[in-house]
Design a protein around this motif. Structure first.
Motif, PDB file in Angstrom:
ATOM      1  N   VAL A 125     -16.215 -34.453  -4.387  1.00  0.00           N
ATOM      2  CA  VAL A 125     -14.870 -34.265  -3.869  1.00  0.00           C
ATOM      3  C   VAL A 125     -14.475 -32.816  -4.150  1.00  0.00           C
ATOM      4  N   LEU A 126     -14.125 -32.077  -3.116  1.00  0.00           N
ATOM      5  CA  LEU A 126     -13.781 -30.666  -3.263  1.00  0.00           C
ATOM      6  C   LEU A 126     -12.295 -30.451  -3.507  1.00  0.00           C
ATOM      7  N   GLU A 127     -11.499 -31.310  -2.934  1.00  0.00           N
ATOM      8  CA  GLU A 127     -10.048 -31.175  -3.068  1.00  0.00           C
ATOM      9  C   GLU A 127      -9.403 -32.525  -2.775  1.00  0.00           C
ATOM     10  N   GLU A 128      -8.325 -32.810  -3.474  1.00  0.00           N
ATOM     11  CA  GLU A 128      -7.615 -34.073  -3.265  1.00  0.00           C
ATOM     12  C   GLU A 128      -6.184 -33.898  -3.733  1.00  0.00           C
ATOM     13  N   TRP A 129      -5.231 -34.366  -2.953  1.00  0.00           N
ATOM     14  CA  TRP A 129      -3.862 -34.344  -3.431  1.00  0.00           C
ATOM     15  C   TRP A 129      -3.022 -35.393  -2.725  1.00  0.00           C
ATOM     16  N   LEU A 130      -2.013 -35.836  -3.447  1.00  0.00           N
ATOM     17  CA  LEU A 130      -1.040 -36.801  -2.940  1.00  0.00           C
ATOM     18  C   LEU A 130       0.341 -36.204  -3.158  1.00  0.00           C
ATOM     19  N   SER A 131       1.167 -36.257  -2.126  1.00  0.00           N
ATOM     20  CA  SER A 131       2.513 -35.713  -2.231  1.00  0.00           C
ATOM     21  C   SER A 131       3.497 -36.616  -1.516  1.00  0.00           C
ATOM     22  N   GLU A 132       4.764 -36.425  -1.822  1.00  0.00           N
ATOM     23  CA  GLU A 132       5.843 -37.115  -1.123  1.00  0.00           C
ATOM     24  C   GLU A 132       6.605 -36.104  -0.284  1.00  0.00           C
ATOM     25  N   ASP A 133       6.900 -36.477   0.959  1.00  0.00           N
ATOM     26  CA  ASP A 133       7.695 -35.625   1.826  1.00  0.00           C
ATOM     27  C   ASP A 133       9.162 -35.968   1.589  1.00  0.00           C
ATOM     28  N   ALA A 134       9.845 -35.172   0.778  1.00  0.00           N
ATOM     29  CA  ALA A 134      11.236 -35.428   0.423  1.00  0.00           C
ATOM     30  C   ALA A 134      12.109 -34.293   0.938  1.00  0.00           C
ATOM     31  N   ASP A 135      13.080 -34.628   1.784  1.00  0.00           N
ATOM     32  CA  ASP A 135      14.000 -33.627   2.343  1.00  0.00           C
ATOM     33  C   ASP A 135      13.240 -32.496   3.027  1.00  0.00           C
ATOM     34  N   SER A 136      12.216 -32.889   3.822  1.00  0.00           N
ATOM     35  CA  SER A 136      11.407 -31.929   4.593  1.00  0.00           C
ATOM     36  C   SER A 136      10.590 -30.991   3.713  1.00  0.00           C
ATOM     37  N   ARG A 137      10.459 -31.311   2.432  1.00  0.00           N
ATOM     38  CA  ARG A 137       9.621 -30.531   1.530  1.00  0.00           C
ATOM     39  C   ARG A 137       8.632 -31.461   0.843  1.00  0.00           C
ATOM     40  N   GLU A 138       7.429 -30.943   0.587  1.00  0.00           N
ATOM     41  CA  GLU A 138       6.421 -31.749  -0.076  1.00  0.00           C
ATOM     42  C   GLU A 138       6.557 -31.623  -1.586  1.00  0.00           C
ATOM     43  N   ARG A 139       6.667 -32.765  -2.250  1.00  0.00           N
ATOM     44  CA  ARG A 139       6.744 -32.808  -3.706  1.00  0.00           C
ATOM     45  C   ARG A 139       5.439 -33.370  -4.233  1.00  0.00           C
ATOM     46  N   ALA A 140       4.706 -32.566  -4.998  1.00  0.00           N
ATOM     47  CA  ALA A 140       3.376 -32.958  -5.461  1.00  0.00           C
ATOM     48  C   ALA A 140       3.448 -34.130  -6.435  1.00  0.00           C
ATOM     49  N   ILE A 141       2.565 -35.100  -6.251  1.00  0.00           N
ATOM     50  CA  ILE A 141       2.406 -36.209  -7.198  1.00  0.00           C
ATOM     51  C   ILE A 141       1.183 -35.936  -8.076  1.00  0.00           C
ATOM     52  N   PHE A 142       0.066 -35.533  -7.439  1.00  0.00           N
ATOM     53  CA  PHE A 142      -1.062 -35.014  -8.206  1.00  0.00           C
ATOM     54  C   PHE A 142      -1.887 -34.118  -7.301  1.00  0.00           C
ATOM     55  N   GLN A 143      -2.669 -33.251  -7.932  1.00  0.00           N
ATOM     56  CA  GLN A 143      -3.549 -32.349  -7.200  1.00  0.00           C
ATOM     57  C   GLN A 143      -4.825 -32.153  -8.001  1.00  0.00           C
ATOM     58  N   ARG A 144      -5.943 -32.181  -7.278  1.00  0.00           N
ATOM     59  CA  ARG A 144      -7.241 -32.056  -7.947  1.00  0.00           C
ATOM     60  C   ARG A 144      -8.138 -31.135  -7.112  1.00  0.00           C
TER      61      ARG A 144
END
Length: 454
Positions: free
Chosen positions: A123-142
């Protein structure tokens, strides 16, 4: 619900291709009830997408791309852990280039984005985010290293933070590592819980050759589904009047005659430990199963369909004796039942497999008419051109898959074309106006060859 899904360098997809379920504002007047509002945004998400294309154009590869992404997200899908198991595009370019997957979805009223890039080894890259108020808020990043960086909203959970420090194995996603850790929801936070729950319970992928066994478990566990399926089959001219579950108690002494001596010993041990499950009754003719019911013992179970004869009597058939079309319909009915009650996402590959065109249309009409306010979504691949009807679907719900000169699949929507509202879409599609149809060469040489050898 799925908002969009993009895939790059996987199977027949070379350049990035995107299936977008965001409703076009330009088409707001077309079937307004087919789109669902996204909380906190002006966007609306479509309830359905119907994907057309010639054989080999890549429709099913879109299905397989999403299935592969789910296999990365969960450890119980049985992938080879020595590699990522990805299948790169093989008709050009560099096959060692990464494959990437980008999924936006709605879970518990929030919009999430899950992105992962892999090559054959890691796995080279992985991330999960929430789109809140038209902005991405990171939950985790690897990144390529094992360690994972948590967002501020989840960094406050100590056990999750410890897991992130250890990180995930090279061929395994961090999301699957969280699932495998079996940490309770209180230790990973609501966002990760929602994302994992969406992949696990909301997203349903139905391939053409789906086994009936999961259906039987659902019919056995949910009497309302049994009634719903019976009513739907009866009203669809399948000849089935009702589905029945026939159960009879069997003793431990009788068990070997159904499964053999060695298997019977194992099942007795499982029952004594409280385990409950179904297994095939291998020594019984027809479609019969043994229900291991823990301390309640054992039951012989037959799932049958009842047919009425002309004189009013009934005939019972094992479900395996029903037509391929009836069994295919049965595979799809739990989707309609669930979406009618609580929503869900169902991606059905080759929905028209073994089913009459009128029945395929009836299924789609029923789904669109019965979901109400539930966030149900159905994505279909099909060759069934009778669905190409603007009285049934919006233009942005009709999609095409076509291969270019490099044998790579591209995706595009009918909304990309300027068409009149009264245009007979089916006719123009079959005439090739929108592409995504087979172009057949001349068979005259083969016919002549046949005549010469006759």
């Amino acid at each position: 619900m799925i908002v969009s899904f993009s895939v790059k360098n996987f199977r027949s997809f070379h350049a990035e291709a995107t299936l977008s379920l965001i409703a076009s504002n330009r088409l707001a007047g077309e079937h307004g009830n087919h789109a669902v509002a996204v909380a906190g945004t002006p966007a609306r998400v479509l309830r359905t997408a119907v994907i057309y294309g010639a054989n080999g154009a890549g429709k099913s590869n879109l299905f397989k791309s999403l299935d592969y992404l789910r296999s990365l997200a969960f450890p119980f899908y049985g992938r080879d852990r020595e590699s990522t198991g990805r299948e790169a595009f093989r008709f050009g370019g560099k096959q060692d280039d990464p494959s990437s997957f980008d999924l936006q979805f709605i879970a518990n009223g929030k919009v999430y984005r899950y992105v992962i890039r892999v090559d054959d080894r890691q796995v080279l890259e992985e991330w999960l985010s929430e789109d809140a108020d038209s902005r991405e808020r990171a939950i985790f990043q690897r990144g390529q290293e094992r360690e994972v960086v948590l967002g501020s909203q989840v960094g406050e959970y100590p056990r999750l933070a410890a897991l992130a420090t250890v990180g995930a194995p090279p061929t395994q996603s961090f999301l699957s590592t969280v699932v495998a850790s079996a940490l309770p929801a209180g230790d990973i936070g609501p966002d990760l819980t929602s994302a994992i729950g969406w992949f696990m319970s909301v997203l349903n992928l139905i391939p053409p050759g789906l086994s009936l066994m999961p259906l039987w478990r659902k019919l056995n566990d949910d009497p309302t589904l049994l009634d719903f399926a019976s009513d739907f089959l009866r009203s669809s001219s399948t000849g089935v009047d009702r589905l029945e579950i026939m159960k009879s108690e069997i003793s431990r002494e009788e068990l070997p005659s159904f499964v053999g001596e060695q298997r019977a010993v194992q099942l007795v041990q499982e029952a004594e430990s409280g385990r409950r499950r179904f297994i095939k009754a291998t020594r019984v003719a027809g479609d019969a199963w043994i229900e291991v019911a823990g301390s309640d013992g054992f039951r012989l179970v037959r799932f049958q369909s009842t047919h009425k004869t002309q004189d009013g009597s009934t005939v019972n058939l094992d479900l395996e004796d029903e037509s391929d079309g009836t069994r295919r319909l049965l595979d799809l009915l739990p989707a309609l039942h669930q979406m009618q009650r609580q929503g869900g996402v169902y991606f059905v590959d080759e929905i028209d497999r073994s089913m009459h065109p009128i029945l395929v249309r009836r299924l789609l009409e029923f789904f669109l008419d019965s979901c109400g306010e539930n966030p149900g979504q159905m994505i279909l691949t099909t060759h069934e051109s009778s669905l190409l009807d603007l009285d049934l679907l919006r233009r942005d719900e009709i999609w095409f898959a076509e291969k270019d000169h490099e044998q790579a699949t591209r995706l595009y929507s009918l909304a990309d074309f300027k068409v009149r509202n009264d245009l007979e879409i089916r006719k123009h599609y079959l005439q090739g106006r929108f592409g995504a149809i087979p172009f057949l060469g001349s068979l005259d040489r083969l016919v002549k060859g046949k005549d010469e050898t006759a």
